[in-house]
Enzyme design. Structure first.
Site: not given
Ligand SMILES: *Cc1c(COP(=O)(O)O)cnc(C)c1O
Length: 391
Positions: A58, A111, A183, A208
């Site tokens: 961790r 998101y 993000d 993603k």
């Molecule tokens: C999918 C996504 C998230 C969240 O990510 P997870 O891996 O599903 O927790 C945050 N921001 C954006 C832009 C996303 O597409």
């Protein structure tokens, strides 16, 4: 060898790879929860930070660190922190830099679960927020309050692709003593590098594009200095949303083809966006590579390519869109994005359902909006599939 001068394509292949016992060319998977100390004294030194080494996964693990170093290098950052999901990365970042009584400005088209986390969970801890159209710089300036400590933007936004000028928002944040968090999930460091534009922290859902193969849920926080890294590290150790070594290995493996994949995502998406724009059944299309894109100038200024995400609406709105989504064969009806396979989904009833209709409308997410994450299949076959589904 220093990678400083290498192109992003070469960095994707070599970033984060260290030297390991027996000389493997990729980092071994250290699938262990804990690490042996040589002695009591050695253990004590590791805990005091007087010696480098590993204690407990961790708190750090060589496989995870290799992937973290790779992403930090691609983003042009200092160090990064692998997380169990994108949401764990976002939560850890917000919890580290905001305390009760402080205020955060957030992109309206963020998101869905990020919005819900801030509005429904962090509000219980006294964190104040305002959701604004961050593509409109006056709205950002007007939203700043004396207690604003962070501006959190997602650009291009999800699913409207609303594009925020990162450099100007960074200036607004810094003039007001706030941090800018970006993000960068939709673009990846191949197509957008927020640190070059003044961002303080970059987060990703690595689920993603970074991993890219729809087989891992993971996130990352990228920092640009030791101080920021150390505060986040401490918080992540407490909150516990760390990535595990095997997933870190898979993401690192995915990163090797990131530049190659992004190039193909862009080529395919550009052709599909042009096809949709010319199609008589399509009401509107939004794609950063189209001249008709409302944020074309900003996109040109800060992107290294238009990306793989398209949103559009058919004439006949939701009903026509639903019919189309139920008729695709090669494209798959699923949420998530950024993988090698093309995915199609309906934000109003799926990813953005929890936002509520009012908030969706304010953010420009109409009921008929269809979101397409364009994969790397043969583009003619993708177009043929979309075409037959519209017929
Ligand atoms: C999918 C996504 C998230 C969240 O990510 P997870 O891996 O599903 O927790 C945050 N921001 C954006 C832009 C996303 O597409």
């Amino acid at each position: 060898m220093s990678h400083q001068k290498l192109s992003i394509e070469s960095k994707c292949i070599h970033a984060g790879i260290g030297e390991y016992e027996y000389g493997p060319v990729v980092p071994p998977i250290y699938q262990t929860s804990t690490f042996k100390f040589q002695s009591v004294e050695h253990g004590a030194k590791l805990f005091k930070g007087e010696e480098n080494g590993y204690i407990y996964t961790r708190m750090g693990n060589p496989t995870i660190e290799a992937m973290e170093n790779a992403v930090a290098e691609l983003e042009g950052g200092y160090k990064s922190l692998g997380c169990a999901s994108g949401m764990a990365a976002i939560h850890t970042t917000l919890a580290t830099f905001l305390v009760s009584g402080e205020h955060v400005i957030v992109s309206e088209s963020v998101y869905g679960p990020t919005a819900t986390l801030i509005k429904n969970v962090l509000s219980r801890y006294g964190i104040e927020s305002d959701f604004v159209e961050t593509a409109n710089l006056d709205k950002v300036k007007n939203a700043v309050k004396p207690n604003t400590k962070m501006i959190f933007i997602e650009t291009p936004g999800n699913p409207t692709l609303e594009t925020t000028d990162i450099q100007t928002v960074a200036e607004i944040a810094h003039e007001n003593g706030a941090r800018l968090v970006v993000d960068n999930t939709f673009m990846s460091p191949v197509l957008q590098r927020p640190f070059e534009l003044g961002a303080d922290v970059v987060v990703h859902s690595m689920t993603k594009f970074l991993n890219g193969h729809a087989d891992v849920v993971a996130g990352i926080i990228v920092t640009k200095d030791e101080e920021t890294y150390a505060s986040l590290r401490k918080m992540l150790n407490q909150l516990g949303g760390t990535i595990d070594p095997f997933n870190a290995f898979l993401v690192h493996r995915g990163l090797k083809t990131l530049a190659l994949r992004m190039k193909k995502h862009c080529e395919n998406a550009q052709k599909i966006a042009e096809f949709l724009e010319a199609h008589p059944k399509v009401e509107w299309v939004r794609y950063p590579g189209l001249k008709s894109f409302p944020y074309y100038e900003t996109a040109q200024k800060q992107h290294y390519g238009p990306g793989g995400m398209i949103s559009f609406e058919l004439k006949g709105g939701l009903e026509a869109g639903a019919k189309m989504m139920n008729s695709v064969k090669l494209c798959q009806l699923a949420v998530s994005l950024g993988g090698v396979e093309t995915l199609i989904q309906h934000p109003a009833t799926m990813t953005h359902a929890s936002m509520g209709k009012e908030a969706r409308e304010a953010a420009g997410i109409t009921d008929g909006l269809v979101r397409l994450s364009v994969g790397i299949e043969n583009v003619d076959e993708l177009i043929e599939d979309l075409n037959q589904a519209m017929e």
